[in-house]
Design a protein around this motif. Sequence first.
Motif, PDB file in Angstrom:
ATOM      1  N   GLN A 156       0.846  -1.180   0.000  1.00 24.61           N
ATOM      2  CA  GLN A 156       0.000   0.000   0.000  1.00 24.61           C
ATOM      3  C   GLN A 156       0.887   1.237   0.000  1.00 24.61           C
ATOM      4  N   ALA A 157       0.670   2.090  -0.971  1.00 22.44           N
ATOM      5  CA  ALA A 157       1.455   3.316  -1.063  1.00 22.44           C
ATOM      6  C   ALA A 157       0.962   4.301  -0.022  1.00 22.44           C
ATOM      7  N   ASP A 158       1.913   4.924   0.653  1.00 25.87           N
ATOM      8  CA  ASP A 158       1.496   5.958   1.592  1.00 25.87           C
ATOM      9  C   ASP A 158       1.437   7.296   0.858  1.00 25.87           C
ATOM     10  N   ASN A 159       0.845   8.274   1.474  1.00 23.47           N
ATOM     11  CA  ASN A 159       0.652   9.588   0.847  1.00 23.47           C
ATOM     12  C   ASN A 159       1.969  10.236   0.471  1.00 23.47           C
ATOM     13  N   ARG A 160       2.995  10.019   1.259  1.00 28.52           N
ATOM     14  CA  ARG A 160       4.298  10.630   0.990  1.00 28.52           C
ATOM     15  C   ARG A 160       4.877  10.113  -0.324  1.00 28.52           C
ATOM     16  N   SER A 161       4.810   8.802  -0.555  1.00 28.24           N
ATOM     17  CA  SER A 161       5.318   8.218  -1.796  1.00 28.24           C
ATOM     18  C   SER A 161       4.556   8.742  -2.997  1.00 28.24           C
ATOM     19  N   VAL A 162       3.248   8.840  -2.869  1.00 30.34           N
ATOM     20  CA  VAL A 162       2.418   9.344  -3.957  1.00 30.34           C
ATOM     21  C   VAL A 162       2.787  10.786  -4.266  1.00 30.34           C
ATOM     22  N   MET A 163       2.988  11.586  -3.241  1.00 30.67           N
ATOM     23  CA  MET A 163       3.347  12.992  -3.433  1.00 30.67           C
ATOM     24  C   MET A 163       4.715  13.129  -4.114  1.00 30.67           C
ATOM     25  N   ILE A 164       5.672  12.286  -3.746  1.00 28.67           N
ATOM     26  CA  ILE A 164       7.001  12.335  -4.367  1.00 28.67           C
ATOM     27  C   ILE A 164       6.911  11.996  -5.849  1.00 28.67           C
ATOM     28  N   VAL A 165       6.178  10.934  -6.171  1.00 27.48           N
ATOM     29  CA  VAL A 165       6.021  10.541  -7.574  1.00 27.48           C
ATOM     30  C   VAL A 165       5.303  11.643  -8.348  1.00 27.48           C
ATOM     31  N   LEU A 166       4.267  12.202  -7.779  1.00 25.06           N
ATOM     32  CA  LEU A 166       3.535  13.283  -8.427  1.00 25.06           C
ATOM     33  C   LEU A 166       4.441  14.495  -8.662  1.00 25.06           C
ATOM     34  N   PHE A 167       5.249  14.852  -7.690  1.00 18.69           N
ATOM     35  CA  PHE A 167       6.184  15.963  -7.824  1.00 18.69           C
ATOM     36  C   PHE A 167       7.183  15.698  -8.954  1.00 18.69           C
ATOM     37  N   LEU A 168       7.709  14.475  -9.015  1.00 24.80           N
ATOM     38  CA  LEU A 168       8.675  14.139 -10.069  1.00 24.80           C
ATOM     39  C   LEU A 168       8.041  14.192 -11.455  1.00 24.80           C
ATOM     40  N   VAL A 169       6.831  13.701 -11.590  1.00 28.23           N
ATOM     41  CA  VAL A 169       6.137  13.729 -12.885  1.00 28.23           C
ATOM     42  C   VAL A 169       5.882  15.165 -13.327  1.00 28.23           C
ATOM     43  N   ILE A 170       5.411  16.001 -12.412  1.00 27.95           N
ATOM     44  CA  ILE A 170       5.157  17.407 -12.747  1.00 27.95           C
ATOM     45  C   ILE A 170       6.460  18.123 -13.099  1.00 27.95           C
ATOM     46  N   SER A 171       7.521  17.875 -12.338  1.00 28.81           N
ATOM     47  CA  SER A 171       8.816  18.507 -12.611  1.00 28.81           C
ATOM     48  C   SER A 171       9.350  18.097 -13.973  1.00 28.81           C
ATOM     49  N   LEU A 172       9.277  16.812 -14.285  1.00 32.23           N
ATOM     50  CA  LEU A 172       9.752  16.318 -15.573  1.00 32.23           C
ATOM     51  C   LEU A 172       8.943  16.926 -16.710  1.00 32.23           C
TER      52      LEU A 172
END
Length: 187
Positions: A156-172
């Motif tokens: 189960q992904a925690d909110n922190r992991s989801v936020m990191i992935v989301l940040f990386l996708v937006i940055s890229l």
Amino acid sequence: MWTRARRVILIYLFVFGTWFVVEPLTVHACSCAEPPNIKDQLNQKTAIFKGKVLSLTKPVIGKIWSSADPVKAQFEVKTVWKGELSSQTTVYTALSSASCGYEGFEVNEEYIVFASGDPERLETGLCEGTMTLASADEELKALGGGYEPSNITIPQADNRSVMIVLFLVISLTLFILLVISVRRRRR
């Protein structure tokens, strides 16, 4: 003689002075009706299981917090009566009983958990019927044998992991758009 202004000031001082002296009453926002019987629980709940609390993750209480902030309880599931559960599952509850949260969870203690909601985010609370295994003799008899959880542990992904992935996708994405924009300007 007292002037009108002095009387008004004295009245305000009295009212506001007593405001700080009188202690407020504790008010509980959550009240529960009689818990449903086991047959109703089996029809209404998403999952019913017996398990041992492996870990509790409480929210950080800072300047701004709510009694409804979620507490994450990780369980080792031992017996299942309803639901498709793996050998470990997570259940959420509100931080405080004032928001109908179940405050009784302790690490290494066993419980019967009555949980509702999405199977990916099970939730329980004060009024759901969740209780310690030691106080659940009647419920255990009424539930019967149950079955074992599946051996597959679902990550189960925690909110922190989801936020990191989301940040990386937006940055890229922003970086790629910037490179395209710079190339078009040079032409």
